[in-house]
Motif scaffolding. Structure first.
Motif, PDB file in Angstrom:
ATOM      1  N   GLU A 148       0.869  -1.179   0.000  1.00  0.00           N
ATOM      2  CA  GLU A 148       0.000   0.000   0.000  1.00  0.00           C
ATOM      3  C   GLU A 148       0.902   1.225   0.000  1.00  0.00           C
ATOM      4  OE1 GLU A 148      -2.886   1.745   3.334  1.00  0.00           O
ATOM      5  OE2 GLU A 148      -3.765  -0.006   2.335  1.00  0.00           O
ATOM      6  N   LYS A 149       0.644   2.137  -0.915  1.00  0.00           N
ATOM      7  CA  LYS A 149       1.453   3.349  -1.080  1.00  0.00           C
ATOM      8  C   LYS A 149       2.905   3.025  -1.451  1.00  0.00           C
ATOM      9  CE  LYS A 149      -1.364   6.065   2.122  1.00  0.00           C
ATOM     10  NZ  LYS A 149      -1.385   6.902   3.346  1.00  0.00           N
ATOM     11  N   GLY A 150       3.126   1.810  -1.938  1.00  0.00           N
ATOM     12  CA  GLY A 150       4.445   1.444  -2.426  1.00  0.00           C
ATOM     13  C   GLY A 150       5.456   1.074  -1.364  1.00  0.00           C
ATOM     14  N   THR A 151       5.083   1.141  -0.071  1.00  0.00           N
ATOM     15  CA  THR A 151       6.042   0.837   1.006  1.00  0.00           C
ATOM     16  C   THR A 151       5.479  -0.106   2.065  1.00  0.00           C
ATOM     17  OG1 THR A 151       5.371   2.850   2.187  1.00  0.00           O
ATOM     18  CG2 THR A 151       7.310   3.015   0.755  1.00  0.00           C
ATOM     19  N   HIS A 152       4.180  -0.011   2.340  1.00  0.00           N
ATOM     20  CA  HIS A 152       3.577  -0.844   3.386  1.00  0.00           C
ATOM     21  C   HIS A 152       3.255  -2.229   2.809  1.00  0.00           C
ATOM     22  CE1 HIS A 152       3.049   2.643   6.044  1.00  0.00           C
ATOM     23  NE2 HIS A 152       2.664   3.306   4.963  1.00  0.00           N
ATOM     24  N   VAL A 153       4.135  -3.190   3.059  1.00  0.00           N
ATOM     25  CA  VAL A 153       3.938  -4.524   2.495  1.00  0.00           C
ATOM     26  C   VAL A 153       2.788  -5.236   3.202  1.00  0.00           C
ATOM     27  CG1 VAL A 153       5.633  -5.616   4.028  1.00  0.00           C
ATOM     28  CG2 VAL A 153       5.107  -6.644   1.809  1.00  0.00           C
ATOM     29  N   LYS A 154       1.965  -5.936   2.420  1.00  0.00           N
ATOM     30  CA  LYS A 154       0.830  -6.685   2.969  1.00  0.00           C
ATOM     31  C   LYS A 154       1.272  -8.122   3.235  1.00  0.00           C
ATOM     32  CE  LYS A 154      -2.330  -3.986   0.055  1.00  0.00           C
ATOM     33  NZ  LYS A 154      -3.304  -4.061  -1.065  1.00  0.00           N
ATOM     34  N   VAL A 155       1.121  -8.570   4.482  1.00  0.00           N
ATOM     35  CA  VAL A 155       1.497  -9.942   4.828  1.00  0.00           C
ATOM     36  C   VAL A 155       0.271 -10.680   5.361  1.00  0.00           C
ATOM     37  CG1 VAL A 155       3.913  -9.366   5.276  1.00  0.00           C
ATOM     38  CG2 VAL A 155       2.272  -9.252   7.139  1.00  0.00           C
TER      39      VAL A 155
END
Length: 253
Positions: A148-155
């Motif tokens: 999200e927003k290119g930095t917050h990785v979804k795990v």
């Protein structure tokens, strides 16, 4: 007696140099705690998806000397579907981790190269790279919309013991408003983090101790060279003192 004092002083200086260099180059304190900070902590916080009713307590983070961020996701425990096995597992986990049974999974973010580390099925290491379009490159496979927003990785939680994945898992939900704070030394000790991070610490320690050995050897080579040239003798310092006094007298005149 004087000789023993000099030997003791030499040993103390060697020990001080060795451990000071080792600890500084590793970024660790004596307990393995990472004390550094980063302005990018909020920018890279991972987004957690887990099964309903199994939400984590929160996230504790640490930062190493290079600015890499370690996000530790904390659950109350791990629960196996078989009651007997679950209780035995709970007992042995409490022995290993100093009486606590919290489950902690890590997501490491390396901001300098936008790479991500986590563990998935059977504790398999996962290394992925965040792409400019917000996707992730993992093992030659592109995972779309993994951030999200290119930095917050979804795990996504994919196992009963909270192993993670970058690919969406059916039945998981996003955890909203998950509290996060820096891990304190008390947290580190009470959660048994040294046992949980021995592999990571071991890798850093090997490099740091090698540097410490080289610096310590260099110090002793320099010391030996100075001794052979007479720079460490009392006679040398007596003559040096006399020369300084003579120079001061000439300056005053």
């Amino acid at each position: 007696m004087a000789k023993k004092i000099w030997i003791a002083l030499w040993l103390f200086i060697n020990l001080l140099i060795f451990w000071s260099v080792g600890l500084y180059t590793s970024g660790y304190s004596l307990e393995g705690y990472l004390p550094w900070e980063s302005a990018k902590i909020q920018e890279y916080t991972p987004i957690i998806h887990t099964f309903p009713g199994d939400e984590p307590y929160g996230i504790l983070y640490m930062v190493d000397i290079k600015g890499n961020i370690y996000y530790y996701i904390v659950w109350e425990d791990e629960y196996f579907h078989n009651t007997i096995i679950d209780r035995l597992y709970h007992f042995f986990r409490s022995l290993v981790y100093n009486g606590n049974t919290y489950d902690i999974e890590v997501v490491k973010i390396y901001p300098d190269n936008n790479s991500v580390y986590l563990q998935t099925y059977e504790h398999t290491d996962v290394w992925a790279t965040i792409q400019p379009d917000g996707s992730c490159l993992w093992n030659g496979q592109t995972i779309p919309d993994c951030t999200e927003k290119g930095t917050h990785v979804k795990v996504y939680v994919v196992t009963w013991n909270h192993m993670l994945s970058l690919t969406p898992e059916n039945g998981t939900i996003r955890v909203e408003n998950l509290p996060m704070r820096q891990m304190t030394v008390d947290d580190y000790v009470s959660l048994g983090m040294f046992r949980r991070t021995q592999k990571t610490i071991g890798g850093v320690t090997v490099n740091s101790l090698l540097i410490a050995v080289l610096i310590t050897v260099l110090f002793n080579v320099t010391l030996y060279a100075g001794w052979k040239r007479g720079y460490l003798s009392m006679e040398y310092y007596r003559k040096l003192k006399e020369e300084i006094h003579k120079d001061l007298k000439r300056i005053r005149k």
